[in-house]
Motif scaffolding. Structure first.
Motif, PDB file in Angstrom:
ATOM      1  N   UNK A 186       0.839  -1.206   0.000  1.00 51.00           N
ATOM      2  CA  UNK A 186       0.000   0.000   0.000  1.00 51.00           C
ATOM      3  C   UNK A 186       0.864   1.242   0.000  1.00 51.00           C
ATOM      4  N   UNK A 187       0.451   2.219  -0.804  1.00 44.06           N
ATOM      5  CA  UNK A 187       1.194   3.460  -0.893  1.00 44.06           C
ATOM      6  C   UNK A 187       0.440   4.638  -0.318  1.00 44.06           C
ATOM      7  N   UNK A 188       0.058   5.561  -1.191  1.00 41.15           N
ATOM      8  CA  UNK A 188      -0.503   6.836  -0.742  1.00 41.15           C
ATOM      9  C   UNK A 188      -1.868   6.714  -0.079  1.00 41.15           C
ATOM     10  N   UNK A 189      -2.558   5.603  -0.287  1.00 42.48           N
ATOM     11  CA  UNK A 189      -3.841   5.448   0.392  1.00 42.48           C
ATOM     12  C   UNK A 189      -3.655   5.126   1.873  1.00 42.48           C
ATOM     13  N   UNK A 190      -2.530   4.540   2.188  1.00 39.95           N
ATOM     14  CA  UNK A 190      -2.217   4.245   3.589  1.00 39.95           C
ATOM     15  C   UNK A 190      -1.453   5.401   4.227  1.00 39.95           C
ATOM     16  N   UNK A 191      -0.473   5.920   3.500  1.00 43.41           N
ATOM     17  CA  UNK A 191       0.321   7.065   3.966  1.00 43.41           C
ATOM     18  C   UNK A 191      -0.161   8.296   3.198  1.00 43.41           C
ATOM     19  N   UNK A 192      -1.311   8.800   3.588  1.00 39.77           N
ATOM     20  CA  UNK A 192      -1.982   9.853   2.823  1.00 39.77           C
ATOM     21  C   UNK A 192      -1.187  11.152   2.781  1.00 39.77           C
ATOM     22  N   UNK A 193      -1.159  11.745   1.579  1.00 37.85           N
ATOM     23  CA  UNK A 193      -0.377  12.957   1.372  1.00 37.85           C
ATOM     24  C   UNK A 193      -0.861  14.115   2.241  1.00 37.85           C
ATOM     25  N   UNK A 194      -2.174  14.214   2.443  1.00 39.15           N
ATOM     26  CA  UNK A 194      -2.683  15.323   3.255  1.00 39.15           C
ATOM     27  C   UNK A 194      -2.289  15.151   4.714  1.00 39.15           C
ATOM     28  N   UNK A 195      -2.275  13.920   5.213  1.00 38.27           N
ATOM     29  CA  UNK A 195      -1.830  13.678   6.583  1.00 38.27           C
ATOM     30  C   UNK A 195      -0.352  14.011   6.742  1.00 38.27           C
ATOM     31  N   UNK A 196       0.440  13.634   5.738  1.00 40.25           N
ATOM     32  CA  UNK A 196       1.874  13.940   5.778  1.00 40.25           C
ATOM     33  C   UNK A 196       2.096  15.440   5.747  1.00 40.25           C
ATOM     34  N   UNK A 197       1.391  16.132   4.854  1.00 41.97           N
ATOM     35  CA  UNK A 197       1.546  17.582   4.713  1.00 41.97           C
ATOM     36  C   UNK A 197       1.172  18.316   5.991  1.00 41.97           C
ATOM     37  N   UNK A 198       0.176  17.780   6.709  1.00 46.76           N
ATOM     38  CA  UNK A 198      -0.289  18.417   7.935  1.00 46.76           C
ATOM     39  C   UNK A 198       0.405  17.886   9.184  1.00 46.76           C
ATOM     40  N   UNK A 199       1.359  16.967   8.987  1.00 39.80           N
ATOM     41  CA  UNK A 199       2.066  16.407  10.133  1.00 39.80           C
ATOM     42  C   UNK A 199       1.202  15.551  11.035  1.00 39.80           C
ATOM     43  N   UNK A 200       0.156  14.958  10.468  1.00 37.59           N
ATOM     44  CA  UNK A 200      -0.786  14.170  11.262  1.00 37.59           C
ATOM     45  C   UNK A 200      -0.335  12.699  11.301  1.00 37.59           C
ATOM     46  N   UNK A 201       0.813  12.497  11.893  1.00 36.14           N
ATOM     47  CA  UNK A 201       1.399  11.155  11.918  1.00 36.14           C
ATOM     48  C   UNK A 201       0.620  10.194  12.809  1.00 36.14           C
ATOM     49  N   UNK A 202      -0.107  10.720  13.777  1.00 39.20           N
ATOM     50  CA  UNK A 202      -0.908   9.838  14.634  1.00 39.20           C
ATOM     51  C   UNK A 202      -2.016   9.169  13.816  1.00 39.20           C
ATOM     52  N   UNK A 203      -2.556   9.885  12.822  1.00 41.52           N
ATOM     53  CA  UNK A 203      -3.581   9.298  11.949  1.00 41.52           C
ATOM     54  C   UNK A 203      -2.978   8.195  11.091  1.00 41.52           C
ATOM     55  N   UNK A 204      -1.753   8.412  10.628  1.00 35.73           N
ATOM     56  CA  UNK A 204      -1.068   7.399   9.829  1.00 35.73           C
ATOM     57  C   UNK A 204      -0.819   6.152  10.671  1.00 35.73           C
ATOM     58  N   UNK A 205      -0.326   6.354  11.894  1.00 35.29           N
ATOM     59  CA  UNK A 205      -0.057   5.230  12.785  1.00 35.29           C
ATOM     60  C   UNK A 205      -1.329   4.454  13.096  1.00 35.29           C
TER      61      UNK A 205
END
Length: 222
Positions: A186-205
């Motif tokens: 899985x790529x960008x659907x799991x590590x979403x670009x908007x979450x990365x841009x906003x520093x929302x790493x807790x959502x990614x985790x």
């Protein structure tokens, strides 16, 4: 189905999901790797799609070596010279979007696992002849889960990882494992670009943890 002779296959089987990412900012890459590990990831692929991929990889490798059990590989590799560059920096496996016999031959000679991208049974067969134990079916959203048992009907020993269109939800993941895949990419659907841009790493985790748990449950009930 599992090939217990290969440590690489055992690790991919246990991992269940392999995140795929690239970002030109080294610090972002490091944070993504750390976040993925905290979410339960133990196999990860850096995508060789940007000019800085070779520059950020050494820092990622150093971090990966400090995280017990984590394997770091490189994807979007087409040619032997690209594989050689990353292998010299410590890449543990090579992933390709295509089935290039020259790349497969090189990886076999240097004894580094190679995961080629295949879209036909013939390509899968050619990959296994070159020593590939795990093949990537790509694009997965076009080929679909039904492609997996079609491959296994004639090539029962090969393991499969679908990438391209696999979504981080149970409805998307389960049909692939029911069809017989070893793991999913899985790529960008799991590590979403908007979450990365906003520093929302807790959502990614949190998203990663959910995917890891779903896959563990699916495998436990197979």
């Amino acid at each position: 189905m599992r090939n217990q002779e290969s440590e690489f296959i055992r690790k991919m089987d246990k991992a269940g999901v392999m995140p795929i990412f690239y970002h030109p900012d080294e610090n972002v890459c490091l944070k993504l790797l750390e976040t993925a590990y905290e979410g339960g990831i133990r196999v990860i692929e850096l995508v060789n799609r940007g000019d800085r991929a070779t520059l950020v990889f050494p820092a990622l490798k150093r971090l990966a070596e400090s995280l017990p059990g984590l394997s770091l590989g490189v994807g979007t590799i087409y040619h032997p010279w690209q594989a050689e560059e990353f292998i010299e920096m410590g890449a543990e496996f090579i992933v390709a979007p295509v089935m290039n016999a020259k790349l497969g031959d090189y990886c076999r000679k240097v004894d580094v696992p190679w995961v080629p991208g295949c879209g036909t049974v013939t390509e899968v067969f050619q990959a296994t002849e070159l020593g590939a134990e795990l093949v990537k079916i790509y694009p997965a959203n076009i080929l679909g889960p039904d492609f997996v048992p079609a491959i296994h009907a004639v090539l029962p020993k090969v393991e499969i990882i679908p990438t391209g269109g696999v979504e981080p939800n149970l409805g998307s993941i389960k049909p692939w494992f029911d069809a017989g895949v070893l793991c999913v990419g899985m790529g960008s659907q799991l590590l979403r670009k908007d979450w990365i841009a906003n520093g929302e790493y807790s959502k990614i985790s949190s998203s990663i943890s959910s995917v890891v748990n779903w896959i563990q449950d699916i495998k436990a009930n197979q």
